[in-house]
Structures are given as structure tokens and as C-alpha cells.
Scaffold this motif. Sequence first.
Motif, PDB file in Angstrom:
ATOM      1  N   GLU A  89      40.836  38.398  24.228  1.00  0.00           N
ATOM      2  CA  GLU A  89      40.777  39.624  23.444  1.00  0.00           C
ATOM      3  C   GLU A  89      39.628  40.469  23.958  1.00  0.00           C
ATOM      4  O   GLU A  89      38.484  40.048  23.931  1.00  0.00           O
ATOM      5  N   GLY A  90      39.944  41.657  24.458  1.00  0.00           N
ATOM      6  CA  GLY A  90      38.927  42.516  25.032  1.00  0.00           C
ATOM      7  C   GLY A  90      38.940  42.484  26.544  1.00  0.00           C
ATOM      8  O   GLY A  90      39.623  41.673  27.163  1.00  0.00           O
ATOM      9  N   PRO A  91      38.192  43.381  27.173  1.00  0.00           N
ATOM     10  CA  PRO A  91      38.159  43.505  28.638  1.00  0.00           C
ATOM     11  C   PRO A  91      37.663  42.229  29.315  1.00  0.00           C
ATOM     12  O   PRO A  91      36.844  41.500  28.761  1.00  0.00           O
ATOM     13  N   GLN A  92      38.197  41.977  30.531  1.00  0.00           N
ATOM     14  CA  GLN A  92      37.806  40.808  31.311  1.00  0.00           C
ATOM     15  C   GLN A  92      37.149  41.255  32.613  1.00  0.00           C
ATOM     16  O   GLN A  92      37.422  42.337  33.121  1.00  0.00           O
ATOM     17  N   GLN A  93      36.323  40.391  33.155  1.00  0.00           N
ATOM     18  CA  GLN A  93      35.707  40.647  34.444  1.00  0.00           C
ATOM     19  C   GLN A  93      36.518  39.949  35.535  1.00  0.00           C
ATOM     20  O   GLN A  93      36.968  38.817  35.352  1.00  0.00           O
ATOM     21  N   GLY A  94      36.700  40.633  36.666  1.00  0.00           N
ATOM     22  CA  GLY A  94      37.444  40.032  37.764  1.00  0.00           C
ATOM     23  C   GLY A  94      38.927  39.917  37.442  1.00  0.00           C
ATOM     24  O   GLY A  94      39.472  40.660  36.621  1.00  0.00           O
ATOM     25  N   ILE A  95      39.597  38.961  38.078  1.00  0.00           N
ATOM     26  CA  ILE A  95      41.022  38.744  37.845  1.00  0.00           C
ATOM     27  C   ILE A  95      41.161  37.933  36.554  1.00  0.00           C
ATOM     28  O   ILE A  95      40.669  36.810  36.466  1.00  0.00           O
ATOM     29  N   PRO A  96      41.816  38.482  35.530  1.00  0.00           N
ATOM     30  CA  PRO A  96      41.863  37.817  34.223  1.00  0.00           C
ATOM     31  C   PRO A  96      42.821  36.631  34.186  1.00  0.00           C
ATOM     32  O   PRO A  96      43.677  36.468  35.069  1.00  0.00           O
ATOM     33  N   VAL A  97      42.697  35.820  33.137  1.00  0.00           N
ATOM     34  CA  VAL A  97      43.555  34.640  33.002  1.00  0.00           C
ATOM     35  C   VAL A  97      44.988  35.014  32.665  1.00  0.00           C
ATOM     36  O   VAL A  97      45.876  34.152  32.668  1.00  0.00           O
ATOM     37  N   THR A  98      45.260  36.288  32.372  1.00  0.00           N
ATOM     38  CA  THR A  98      46.634  36.736  32.150  1.00  0.00           C
ATOM     39  C   THR A  98      47.374  37.014  33.458  1.00  0.00           C
ATOM     40  O   THR A  98      48.573  37.305  33.442  1.00  0.00           O
ATOM     41  N   TYR A  99      46.676  36.920  34.577  1.00  0.00           N
ATOM     42  CA  TYR A  99      47.346  37.009  35.884  1.00  0.00           C
ATOM     43  C   TYR A  99      48.286  35.814  36.031  1.00  0.00           C
ATOM     44  O   TYR A  99      47.892  34.666  35.789  1.00  0.00           O
ATOM     45  N   VAL A 100      49.538  36.079  36.432  1.00  0.00           N
ATOM     46  CA  VAL A 100      50.527  35.024  36.640  1.00  0.00           C
ATOM     47  C   VAL A 100      50.692  34.814  38.146  1.00  0.00           C
ATOM     48  O   VAL A 100      51.131  35.726  38.851  1.00  0.00           O
ATOM     49  N   PRO A 101      50.335  33.635  38.665  1.00  0.00           N
ATOM     50  CA  PRO A 101      50.388  33.404  40.104  1.00  0.00           C
ATOM     51  C   PRO A 101      51.754  33.733  40.714  1.00  0.00           C
ATOM     52  O   PRO A 101      52.787  33.257  40.251  1.00  0.00           O
ATOM     53  N   ALA A 102      51.722  34.601  41.714  1.00  0.00           N
ATOM     54  CA  ALA A 102      52.893  34.969  42.536  1.00  0.00           C
ATOM     55  C   ALA A 102      53.987  35.722  41.782  1.00  0.00           C
ATOM     56  O   ALA A 102      55.071  35.928  42.320  1.00  0.00           O
ATOM     57  N   ARG A 103      53.717  36.176  40.558  1.00  0.00           N
ATOM     58  CA  ARG A 103      54.786  36.771  39.752  1.00  0.00           C
ATOM     59  C   ARG A 103      55.450  37.968  40.419  1.00  0.00           C
ATOM     60  O   ARG A 103      56.674  37.989  40.594  1.00  0.00           O
ATOM     61  N   ASN A 104      54.694  38.978  40.794  1.00  0.00           N
ATOM     62  CA  ASN A 104      55.323  40.170  41.368  1.00  0.00           C
ATOM     63  C   ASN A 104      55.943  39.907  42.725  1.00  0.00           C
ATOM     64  O   ASN A 104      56.932  40.550  43.099  1.00  0.00           O
ATOM     65  N   THR A 105      55.386  38.956  43.462  1.00  0.00           N
ATOM     66  CA  THR A 105      55.987  38.574  44.743  1.00  0.00           C
ATOM     67  C   THR A 105      57.381  38.005  44.520  1.00  0.00           C
ATOM     68  O   THR A 105      58.346  38.369  45.215  1.00  0.00           O
ATOM     69  N   LEU A 106      57.504  37.120  43.542  1.00  0.00           N
ATOM     70  CA  LEU A 106      58.802  36.517  43.240  1.00  0.00           C
ATOM     71  C   LEU A 106      59.764  37.539  42.650  1.00  0.00           C
ATOM     72  O   LEU A 106      60.954  37.573  43.015  1.00  0.00           O
TER      73      LEU A 106
END
Length: 230
Positions: A89-106
Motif C-alpha cells: 500500500e503506497g509507493p514503492q522504491q525500485g521494481i515493486p513486488v507487484t511485478y510479474v516475472p516475464a508477464r508482458n513477454t509472454l
Amino acid sequence: MSAKPDSSARAVVLLSGGLDSATVLAMAQAEGLACYTMSFDYGQRHRAELAAAERVASAAGVIEHKVIDMNLNGIGGSALTDDTIAVPEGPQQGIPVTYVPARNTLFLALALGWAEVLEARDIYIGVNAVDYSGYPDCRPAFVEAFERLANLATRAGVEGEGFRIRAPLQHLSKAQIIQAGQALGVDYSQTVSCYQADEQGRACGVCDSCRLRAAGFAAAGVPDATRYQR
């Protein structure tokens, strides 16, 4: 309906059911393209977005809407696919934990396959480099690299006209995206952007995606169409 239209101007649009992808679909249709939309049931905790994608696709009158099953929760590594990782909840620093590995690539790889079958040249994706929350697969460099791959790794790329990866929101702020969509008649009340929306599609109001969306409506001077849990 799955028959190809007579027009050769076809496009595959990645449609998550969120604000950005709904805007991209409207932009593609405004260009006169016959649109086919694709969503993914990838084990995301915010599955309400799939119902939103169906609503948006139906309202837009797309030629065909596909939902592809993809078990990304099988590898985990993201707060969006692993229930043991809390959505921040709130802004994150760097790449956040909501990043899904390889999602947009797939996602783009499967959209590319369908585009080749449909003989469509354009593939639209609603990635954004201004309000992109630190996701590496939303950067212009990624989009450019995938377009090169698409034209190296397919028969249409080698023997035909090839493909264009279209990311019209790439350099727009969230407010500019909302203003563009409103001008095209997008009904944002039908969209779901929240990372932890409930089964009715109501937003939490505190995750990073909710924060960016609310700030965008405020900056655009447009009433927030989002339904909130509280």
C-alpha cells in the motif's frame, strides 16, 4: 464470432480490463482497425479484471475476444500471483513486488502468434513509461526489442509485411490517457485497475495502481468513475 473481416486492417489488442488497455482499444478502433482482443487468466488475484475485459470488449464490438489460460501462479514471485506476498500500500522504491516475472513477454508472444494466424500486422499494448511503477517490461526499450524479435522469429516477419508493436500510451501521463479516452467515449466505470479488487470489481483504493488511477482522474479534472470497497 470468429470469421475474419474483409478488411486487411486487423489488430490484436491486449486487453486486461484496466483503464490503459481500454483506452488503447479505443485508439486502435479510432484508426479504423478491426480489433481482436486477448486477455489472460494467469492466476492473478485480481481476477475481476477478466470480467471487466469482457465488458469492455463487448461494449466496443470487437470481432473476437479470447481469454487464454496461463498458470503464472505456478512460478510465483509476485504479489499479484502469490497469496503469501502482500500487495503493498503506497509507493514503492525500485521494481515493486507487484511485478510479474516475464508477464508482458509472454502476453506479447501469444498475441504475436494470434496476429500471425489472423494476418494482422499491428499488436497493441497499453504499457506506459511515465506512470509505469518501475516495471522493466513497460519500457520503450522492451517494446522496441520485442518488435525486432517479432520480425525475426515469424514467417510473416521474414516473408510478409512483418509486425508493429503499438504502444500509444508510452509517453503519456495517466491524466493524458484519461483525457484521450474520454474524448473517444471510453466508459471507465466498466474498467478494473486495482491489484486486489474484490469479486464485484470494487477497488481497494490503497494499492499502487489505485493511487495512480485516482491521481490521474484528479489531474485530468475528470470525476473518478472507480467503484471502491470503502
